[in-house]
Structure formats: C-alpha cells, structure tokens
Design a protein around this motif. Structure first.
Motif, short mmCIF file in Angstrom:
data_model
loop_
_atom_site.label_atom_id
_atom_site.label_comp_id
_atom_site.label_asym_id
_atom_site.label_seq_id
_atom_site.Cartn_x
_atom_site.Cartn_y
_atom_site.Cartn_z
N THR A 172 -25.17 -28.59 -0.30
CA THR A 172 -25.19 -27.46 0.63
C THR A 172 -26.21 -26.38 0.24
OG1 THR A 172 -22.86 -27.81 1.12
CG2 THR A 172 -23.75 -25.64 1.64
N PHE A 173 -26.21 -25.97 -1.03
CA PHE A 173 -27.08 -24.86 -1.44
C PHE A 173 -28.55 -25.22 -1.34
CE2 PHE A 173 -25.02 -21.21 -3.92
CZ PHE A 173 -23.92 -21.19 -3.08
N ALA A 174 -28.89 -26.47 -1.61
CA ALA A 174 -30.31 -26.85 -1.62
C ALA A 174 -30.79 -27.17 -0.21
CB ALA A 174 -30.51 -28.05 -2.53
N THR A 194 -22.45 -25.85 8.15
CA THR A 194 -22.29 -24.43 8.47
C THR A 194 -23.43 -23.57 7.92
OG1 THR A 194 -19.94 -24.89 8.04
CG2 THR A 194 -20.56 -22.59 8.31
N LYS A 195 -24.01 -23.99 6.79
CA LYS A 195 -24.95 -23.14 6.05
C LYS A 195 -26.39 -23.41 6.53
CE LYS A 195 -21.01 -22.20 4.15
NZ LYS A 195 -20.51 -22.84 2.94
N TYR A 196 -27.23 -24.01 5.69
CA TYR A 196 -28.65 -24.10 6.06
C TYR A 196 -28.93 -25.03 7.24
CZ TYR A 196 -30.08 -21.40 2.01
OH TYR A 196 -30.26 -20.39 1.10
N GLU A 323 -19.13 -13.26 3.63
CA GLU A 323 -19.11 -14.56 2.97
C GLU A 323 -20.02 -15.49 3.75
OE1 GLU A 323 -15.09 -15.81 2.18
OE2 GLU A 323 -14.66 -13.94 1.16
N SER A 324 -20.17 -16.71 3.25
CA SER A 324 -21.07 -17.71 3.82
C SER A 324 -22.51 -17.46 3.39
CB SER A 324 -20.98 -17.79 5.34
OG SER A 324 -21.55 -19.02 5.77
N LEU A 325 -23.42 -18.30 3.84
CA LEU A 325 -24.80 -18.28 3.37
C LEU A 325 -25.64 -19.18 4.26
CD1 LEU A 325 -25.54 -21.16 1.28
CD2 LEU A 325 -23.29 -20.34 0.73
N GLY A 326 -26.95 -19.14 4.03
CA GLY A 326 -27.84 -20.12 4.65
C GLY A 326 -28.27 -19.79 6.07
N GLY A 327 -27.87 -18.63 6.61
CA GLY A 327 -28.31 -18.26 7.95
C GLY A 327 -29.62 -17.49 7.88
N VAL A 328 -30.19 -17.21 9.04
CA VAL A 328 -31.47 -16.50 9.08
C VAL A 328 -31.35 -15.05 8.59
CG1 VAL A 328 -32.59 -17.91 10.84
CG2 VAL A 328 -31.09 -16.03 11.55
N SER A 361 -27.64 -14.17 -0.21
CA SER A 361 -28.23 -15.26 0.55
C SER A 361 -29.43 -14.61 1.24
CB SER A 361 -27.23 -15.80 1.58
OG SER A 361 -27.88 -16.68 2.47
N VAL A 362 -30.62 -14.86 0.70
CA VAL A 362 -31.80 -14.18 1.20
C VAL A 362 -32.25 -14.85 2.50
CG1 VAL A 362 -34.16 -13.47 0.68
CG2 VAL A 362 -32.46 -13.56 -1.16
N GLY A 363 -32.33 -14.07 3.56
CA GLY A 363 -32.66 -14.60 4.88
C GLY A 363 -34.17 -14.72 5.10
#
Ligand SMILES: *Cc1c(COP(=O)(O)O)cnc(C)c1O
Length: 382
Positions: A172-174, A194-196, A323-328, A361-363
């Motif tokens: 998920t993170f990568a 859900t993420k990237y 919470e969450s991550l990977g969005g713009v 989570s840097v957009g």
C-alpha cells in the motif's frame, strides 16, 4: 509495455456495444442467461462484474502479475489471504504493522487457532528462528507505518521458497509505481486501493495480485463465498484514478523529498523518518527494491510532547488533519492520539513511536506552499 502506458491502457477496451472509450459502470446485480448455465461469463454480480473485471486486469498489469482480485476494502483483501490458512497454521509478520491488520490477526483470527508471530522483520534473521513445519505465511509490510522501516522483500521470498511457505506483501505505502513484490518472488501482493491506487480520497477498496492460477482460484473462491466485493461505481472511480498513478507518484516523490529535507534542517525538528536519506538504516535495501522513496514520512519535535505535536497539528492550514493517505491532498496525523492510540504509552514508546511523532502524507500540491505551511506551524510550536 512501460508503466505509464499500462496505467492508461491495461485492462480497458472500448465497450463492444457502443465503442465507449471508458469502461461503463455496469450497475446490475444479475445477467440474463440464454438458457440455464449458458451465459457470457457473467451469472450473478457477486461473482463477476465487467467494470470490476477491467479494474482487476489493470491492477494486475501494474504489479506485473497475471491475476487481480478486487475487494470491498484493504481489510477485506487481507481477510481473504488469512482464510487460506487453517487452525494450527502459523504466520510470521512484523511488529510495526498497519493497526487494522494487527487488530484482525489478534482479535479475529487468533481465536480460530491461527498463530501469529510479531517480530522485527527489518532483520530477517529474527524470522529464521521461528520457522517450523506449521509456518504457512510470511506477511510483510514495507515501508512500514509510521516509522518507514524497510524490509528486504527478496530475502523474505528466498526464505519462503526454501521453507515452502507463502509470502504476501502489503504494498500500500509504495504503490505499484514504486515497488513490485511479485518481481522479487512474492506469492501475493495486497493493496489498500483506498490509498494511492484510488488516489483521490473518495473510495474504500482493496486488491490482491498473484501469478499462480491455483492460488488465484483459491482466493477467488473465498472472495465469492465470503462476498467482500466492491461495487461497479467504486471500480469505475479507481479505473479513472489509476490512469494518473505514475504522474501523481512522480510528484508525491518529488514533494516528499522536498518536505523531508526541509524538516531535517529545521531547528525545532528532532528525527525525520524517510527511506530516501542515506543514513536511514535500510536505505540500501530501499534503493534496491523501490524506484523512488514516496510521499510518506514521519518526524518528531525536539520538544517531544503530545501537547506540542497537537499545537502543530492545529496550526497547519494546508495540511488536513485526517487518517488515511495516498490522496492528492496533503494530510497530517498524530499516531499517539489517532491511529496508534489503543497501544499503551509504554509499549508505544518502546516501539519508537514517541509522543510528538507526526506522520505526513505529502500530496501533489506545489511544494513551496507545503513548506510555507509547515514553517508557519512550526513557528507556533515550541
Ligand atoms: C489503509 C491500509 C490498510 C487497510 O485498507 P482499507 O482499505 O482501509 O481497508 C492496510 N494496510 C495499509 C498499509 C494501509 O495503509
């Protein structure tokens, strides 16, 4: 085909009935059959849906895999993998796992007689000591959350081959843009889509990708039997999101580096956890198995207190506290009071999650604005 081309084209064909370039949202629960059991591959929509099928092919292609399966959430996908096991089987996994995975393993599956070992997998030697005839699965998450630890995927897979157990990687993170575990020998890749992959903070979904047909059939049997399938609208949204995965990730990585370097040089910042720094403990492995270092990072404040972290979190304007991550859009969160609040303080600190630890989570905004926001928030903190 190279990555960007696959992101745009893989799995998607013009709709045969109209020529529509985008796969339509097949909003149907069932399909009319010519005669009993004679159909076009679609009987009932829990089993298959054309929008979902297109997405499964797309995600499989991005992971250089043969078969993709989509689930209603990342946890739904993880659940299916553990259901491959039976009572008495043992799983080795890491001790800084995604909290939801830890909860599912300990609170749901342990009571069905599956045994989980949570260890420091950044040193693969720790796993070797635990392997026995009941070891059936190694569950790997790298980079980890929130400390960005890196686990050597190939070393894990070599161990799996030698001792005949499955290796599953939570990628998920990568995202598939940065890391492709199947190429390194993994049996299963899992994603919180859900993420990237979704990338726009508007869908909850999960996916598995495998190369082995028998394993695909077993996982599909679980998916169809247990029913954690995603709907066609969500499948469509992710098909759309995936088309810009490579573009988004390029910018996530660029911005991630800018933010990591900025924080590292800031007088109020303690430690910055980001695998792109040459002095990150497993930087060499990260360089070997990842194309770049991503947009996820964590840092601590020199004045290390929960209150100080909260002051900073309340002071940011562009970063959203979520919470969450990977969005713009860029997100900020505080593991000690949010994602990891259920872990007793002593144990949390022992695992390296200090009171002021903040995860970003840097957009894909303009990085100058992100740095300016962090600068003004750090001014307000102690
Ligand atoms: C979010 C997440 C999950 C769970 O996925 P959901 O889609 O929220 O069910 C699993 N692993 C990691 C690393 C995650 O970030």
């Amino acid at each position: 085909m190279k990555f960007g081309t696959k992101a745009i084209h893989a799995g998607v064909e013009p709709d045969p009935s109209t020529g529509a370039i985008m796969t339509p949202i097949f909003q149907t629960s069932t399909y009319v059959q010519e005669s009993p059991a004679k159909n076009k591959g679609y009987g009932y929509a829990r089993g298959a849906n054309p929008t979902r099928n297109a997405l499964q092919k797309s995600i499989a292609a991005l992971e250089n895999g043969k078969f993709g399966l989509c689930f209603s959430s990342g946890m739904g996908a993880t659940d299916a993998v553990i259901k491959l096991l039976k009572p008495g089987d043992e799983v080795i996994t890491s001790n800084d796992l995604y909290g939801g995975s830890y909860r599912m393993f300990t609170k749901i599956f342990q009571k069905y007689g599956i045994k989980f070992h949570f260890i420091d997998l950044t040193n693969i030697e720790n796993a070797k000591a635990l392997i026995n005839a009941n070891t059936k699965l190694l569950w790997v998450e790298t980079p980890s959350n929130p400390l960005m630890s890196i686990i050597d995927i190939k070393a894990c897979c070599d161990l799996g081959k030698k001792h005949n157990f499955l290796v599953a990687v939570d990628n998920t993170f990568a995202s598939p843009y940065l890391q492709n575990p199947l190429d390194l020998g993994a049996d299963i890749v899992m994603h919180s889509v859900t993420k990237y992959l979704g990338g726009h903070s508007d869908v909850v979904m999960g996916a598995l990708v495998v190369n082995d047909e028998k394993l695909r059939d077993e996982l599909y049997f679980i998916l169809n039997s247990c029913g954690a399938v995603p709907g066609p609208q969500d499948s469509f949204l992710v098909l759309r999101g995936v088309k810009t995965l490579h573009l988004r990730l390029e910018r996530h990585c660029f911005n991630g580096r800018k933010v990591a370097e900025y924080l590292r040089n800031h007088p109020k910042v303690g430690k910055v956890y980001w695998p792109g720094f040459p002095d990150h403990p497993n930087h060499e492995i990260a360089k070997k198995q990842m194309r770049d270092f991503g947009g996820m990072l964590s840092f601590t404040l020199k004045n290390d207190s929960v209150e100080n972290a909260i002051t900073l979190m309340e002071s940011v304007e562009l970063f959203s506290l979520a919470e969450s991550l990977g969005g713009v859009e860029s997100l900020i969160n505080h593991p000690a009071s949010m994602t990891h609040a259920s872990i007793p303080r002593e144990e949390r600190i022992k695992n390296g999650l200090s009171d002021s630890l903040i995860r970003l989570s840097v957009g894909v905004e303009d990085y100058e604005d992100l740095l300016a926001d962090l600068a003004q928030a750090l001014d307000k903190s102690k």
